[in-house]
Design an enzyme around this catalytic site. Structure first.
Site, short mmCIF file in Angstrom:
data_model
loop_
_atom_site.label_atom_id
_atom_site.label_comp_id
_atom_site.label_asym_id
_atom_site.label_seq_id
_atom_site.Cartn_x
_atom_site.Cartn_y
_atom_site.Cartn_z
N SER A 179 0.85 -1.19 0.00
CA SER A 179 0.00 0.00 0.00
C SER A 179 0.89 1.24 0.00
O SER A 179 1.68 1.42 -0.93
CB SER A 179 -0.96 -0.03 1.19
OG SER A 179 -1.88 1.04 1.12
N THR A 180 0.82 2.07 1.03
CA THR A 180 1.58 3.31 1.07
C THR A 180 3.08 3.05 0.92
O THR A 180 3.67 2.29 1.68
CB THR A 180 1.35 4.04 2.40
OG1 THR A 180 -0.06 4.14 2.64
CG2 THR A 180 1.96 5.44 2.37
N HIS A 205 -2.60 -1.10 -3.43
CA HIS A 205 -3.76 -0.23 -3.26
C HIS A 205 -3.61 0.99 -4.17
O HIS A 205 -2.71 1.81 -3.97
CB HIS A 205 -3.89 0.23 -1.81
CG HIS A 205 -4.16 -0.89 -0.86
ND1 HIS A 205 -3.93 -0.78 0.50
CD2 HIS A 205 -4.65 -2.14 -1.04
CE1 HIS A 205 -4.28 -1.92 1.09
NE2 HIS A 205 -4.71 -2.75 0.18
N MET A 298 0.01 1.08 5.19
CA MET A 298 -0.72 1.36 6.43
C MET A 298 -1.88 0.38 6.58
O MET A 298 -2.50 -0.03 5.59
CB MET A 298 -1.24 2.79 6.41
CG MET A 298 -1.82 3.25 7.74
SD MET A 298 -2.21 5.02 7.72
CE MET A 298 -2.72 5.25 9.41
N ASP A 301 -4.42 -4.89 5.88
CA ASP A 301 -4.96 -5.65 4.75
C ASP A 301 -4.00 -6.77 4.35
O ASP A 301 -2.83 -6.52 4.06
CB ASP A 301 -5.22 -4.73 3.56
CG ASP A 301 -5.89 -5.44 2.40
OD1 ASP A 301 -6.72 -6.35 2.66
OD2 ASP A 301 -5.59 -5.11 1.24
#
Length: 367
Positions: A179-180, A205, A298, A301
């Site tokens: 993600s991030t 993401h 973050m 997930d």
């Protein structure tokens, strides 16, 4: 508890007002200043020393990319870019991430007011992620010579028919989630992989409209072939498949072959695509042939599904805290006992190939 101080930079008064409303509605953050252009923003940043900056990409006087470069050179501060849902917007956004922006949010094409309010949770989550990354504004490994030159890496074309039955469903696979900070982390890993690497399925993401551009950019600098996944296509070695921004990506099987399956169902863990969905499919299809990789991001997930995948026989690698932009998803997976190894980002490709060589997944290591 002190609040996260945010400076909003956007040439649109409407966007500045909406962002201020969204940020100030949260108990843990506040807009300390807004600016219509980088010159005014520069004075606010000097005076207020914000924790996070939201920065529009397209502005008069100085564009967001040029201003971002100056911020990262002179006063490194976590930045969340505000981008447009266009091909041009995607290309410039990835340039911003390469320069050090933590993440990005997109402006809706229609009904901007309601659209921005609908994105409120996403916007505030990304501001929190940027704040969490404030102590980790470190430079990622340099891009390859081909990437710096803007040239595409030459790679062999392998026709599916020419592969015969060698790459049947006993072939090793890599399932990767992030993600991030993940766009650059994925680039660092894939650039190191040779053309005979196992197939890789990736969930990052990212909104629809950006994943194809992301895959195309990676394809230009990697020896392996990188593409946005399509439903039902055969999964081939030497290829990486990126989940589309509006679909879940799952590993499937058609006879002796692995295939990509796309699913247009509800978000999982508030994400679509979701790492949880990808890793769960690995458990269901062929866990003993899978290496799971959890990268920076973050939240949590994919953590539970990665733990389940390990129990079913997969070998899992998590990125270490020091090299993560945000040590959220790997930390959660590690806490659940999902990791066989915890590895710095620049060593993950090497460890992947060493493990594959050890178990007979590929003939040799070439990194």
């Amino acid at each position: 508890m002190s609040k996260i101080k945010v400076v909003v930079v956007d040439d649109s008064a409407l966007i500045r007002n909406l962002m201020t409303k969204i940020i100030n509605s949260q108990p843990d953050m506040e807009t300390v200043a807004t600016a219509p252009d980088p010159f005014i923003a520069r004075e606010h940043i000097k005076r207020l020393n914000p924790d996070v900056i939201t920065l529009d990409i397209e502005m008069p006087k100085m564009d967001g990319i040029e201003f971002l470069e100056r911020i990262m050179r002179l006063r490194p501060t976590p930045v969340v870019m505000v981008s447009t849902l266009t091909d041009k917007g995607a290309d410039v956004t990835f340039k911003a991430l390469e320069l050090g922006a933590v993440d990005f949010v997109t402006k809706p094409k229609l009904d901007i007011s309601q659209g921005m309010l609908d994105y409120a949770n996403e916007i505030t989550d990304k501001i929190r992620a940027a704040y969490a990354a404030r102590y980790r504004l470190t430079k990622l490994p340099e891009k390859s010579a081909a990437a710096l030159a803007g040239s595409e890496v030459a790679k062999p074309v392998i026709a599916p028919a020419a592969l015969g039955n060698r790459f049947a469903a006993t072939e090793k696979l890599v399932l990767m989630g992030s993600s991030t900070g993940g766009t650059e982390a994925i680039r660092v890993i894939l650039e190191q992989l040779p053309t005979d690497s196992p197939a890789i399925l990736i969930t990052q993401h990212m909104p629809a409209g950006f994943t194809k551009s992301f895959a195309d950019r990676l394809n230009q600098v990697c020896q392996i072939t990188v593409k946005e996944a399509t439903h039902g296509e055969r999964v081939l070695p030497g290829h990486a498949y990126v989940a589309p921004g509006d679909k879940h990506l799952k590993l499937g099987r058609n006879g002796a072959n692995y295939i990509c399956q796309l699913e247009d169902s509800e978000p999982v863990n508030r994400h679509k695509p979701s790492v949880e969905v990808l890793f769960k499919s690995g458990t269901e299809v062929s866990p003993r042939n899978i290496i799971g990789v959890m990268l920076t991001g973050m939240g949590k997930d994919g953590a539970q599904a990665m733990a389940d995948m390990k129990k079913a026989g997969s070998y899992n690698i998590c990125q270490d805290e020091a090299s993560c932009v945000v040590f959220g998803m790997p930390r959660e997976a590690i806490a659940l006992g999902a990791a066989d190894e915890v590895v710095p980002l620049n060593q993950i490709a090497k460890r992947l190939l060493e493990h594959l060589s050890k178990i007979g997944g590929r003939a040799a290591i070439r990194v």
